[in-house]
Design a protein around this motif. Structure first.
Motif, short mmCIF file in Angstrom:
data_model
loop_
_atom_site.label_atom_id
_atom_site.label_comp_id
_atom_site.label_asym_id
_atom_site.label_seq_id
_atom_site.Cartn_x
_atom_site.Cartn_y
_atom_site.Cartn_z
N SER A 16 5.25 -36.81 -2.52
CA SER A 16 4.47 -35.65 -2.08
C SER A 16 3.03 -36.02 -1.74
O SER A 16 2.40 -35.36 -0.92
N ASN A 17 2.50 -37.08 -2.37
CA ASN A 17 1.13 -37.47 -2.05
C ASN A 17 1.02 -37.97 -0.61
O ASN A 17 -0.02 -37.83 0.03
N CYS A 18 2.09 -38.54 -0.06
CA CYS A 18 2.09 -38.97 1.35
C CYS A 18 2.06 -37.74 2.25
O CYS A 18 1.33 -37.70 3.24
N ASN A 24 -3.60 -33.30 5.03
CA ASN A 24 -5.07 -33.26 4.99
C ASN A 24 -5.71 -33.89 6.23
O ASN A 24 -6.76 -33.45 6.69
N ARG A 25 -5.08 -34.89 6.79
CA ARG A 25 -5.61 -35.55 7.98
C ARG A 25 -5.46 -34.68 9.23
O ARG A 25 -6.29 -34.74 10.13
N THR A 28 -6.49 -29.44 9.98
CA THR A 28 -7.61 -28.84 10.70
C THR A 28 -7.46 -29.01 12.21
O THR A 28 -7.72 -28.08 12.97
N LYS A 29 -7.02 -30.17 12.64
CA LYS A 29 -6.83 -30.42 14.07
C LYS A 29 -5.74 -29.52 14.64
O LYS A 29 -5.89 -28.95 15.72
N ILE A 30 -4.65 -29.40 13.91
CA ILE A 30 -3.54 -28.55 14.37
C ILE A 30 -3.99 -27.10 14.40
O ILE A 30 -3.76 -26.39 15.38
N PHE A 52 3.83 -28.06 10.75
CA PHE A 52 3.99 -29.07 9.70
C PHE A 52 5.42 -29.15 9.22
O PHE A 52 5.93 -30.23 8.93
N THR A 53 6.09 -28.03 9.16
CA THR A 53 7.50 -28.04 8.78
C THR A 53 8.29 -28.86 9.80
O THR A 53 9.10 -29.73 9.43
N LYS A 54 8.03 -28.62 11.09
CA LYS A 54 8.70 -29.39 12.16
C LYS A 54 8.38 -30.88 12.04
O LYS A 54 9.27 -31.72 12.20
N ILE A 55 7.12 -31.19 11.80
CA ILE A 55 6.71 -32.59 11.71
C ILE A 55 7.47 -33.30 10.59
O ILE A 55 8.04 -34.36 10.79
#
Length: 185
Positions: A16-18, A24-25, A28-30, A52-55
């Motif tokens: 989960s940390n990955c 976190n990276r 904001t951009k998305i 993010f779910t799709k990613i």
């Protein structure tokens, strides 16, 4: 850790940390891209979560043919455009919107004029032009993506992207003249 190292680590261990590190990276951009396209904070927040779910559901499909950031941008762009198209289809059926004829492609070179627009005028013009024109102009001039990256995101050839940018700039300039009653030069 570089993005690719984080991705490999996540795929191997599902740590989960990955997931958190990539979130976190890119969150904001998305979110910023979503709000610029969807024009609604609540929709942009929901879209960010969906993206993010799709990613992460498709992370194993990331083939490293492009930078991870380009892949993320592509998913974000496609999600937002699909959402907008879906909403427009609903509008068409409910409002019976008029069809707009495509305008001629011959026009003056407008790079310099486009860049000299006042910020207020530019915002108004961007609100008036089609989402496709707006998006490709923002990709090129705001996000400073290369023609190659835009072509990859849109799934088009570089020459097609160059032509699409040219036509979008011409339509933006024409819209500016119409909005601000400027003579054709």
């Amino acid at each position: 850790m570089k993005d690719i190292e984080v991705i490999h680590s996540y795929l191997e261990s599902q740590a989960s940390n990955c997931f958190s590190l990539l979130y976190n990276r890119y969150a904001t951009k998305i979110f910023s891209k979503c709000i610029s396209l969807l024009k609604d904070e609540a929709l942009a927040k929901d879209a960010t979560q969906e993206i993010f779910t799709k990613i992460f559901l498709n992370l194993s499909r990331f083939g490293e043919k492009s930078k991870f950031s380009t892949w993320v941008y592509s998913i974000t762009y496609n999600y937002c455009i699909d959402y907008i198209r879906k909403m427009k289809k609903q509008d068409i059926f409910s409002d019976e919107m008029e069809k707009v004829a495509d305008v001629a492609d011959d026009g003056p070179e407008i790079d310099e004029e486009l860049l000299q627009m006042e910020v207020r005028q530019l915002r108004e013009v961007l609100d008036e032009i089609s989402i496709g024109d707006k998006t490709i102009l923002l990709m090129k001039y705001q996000d400073e993506l290369s023609i190659k990256d835009i072509a990859e995101i849109l799934g088009k050839t570089e020459s097609a992207v160059k032509m699409q940018i040219k036509r979008a700039k011409e339509r933006a300039q024409r819209t500016k003249r119409e909005l601000f009653q400027e003579p054709f030069s």
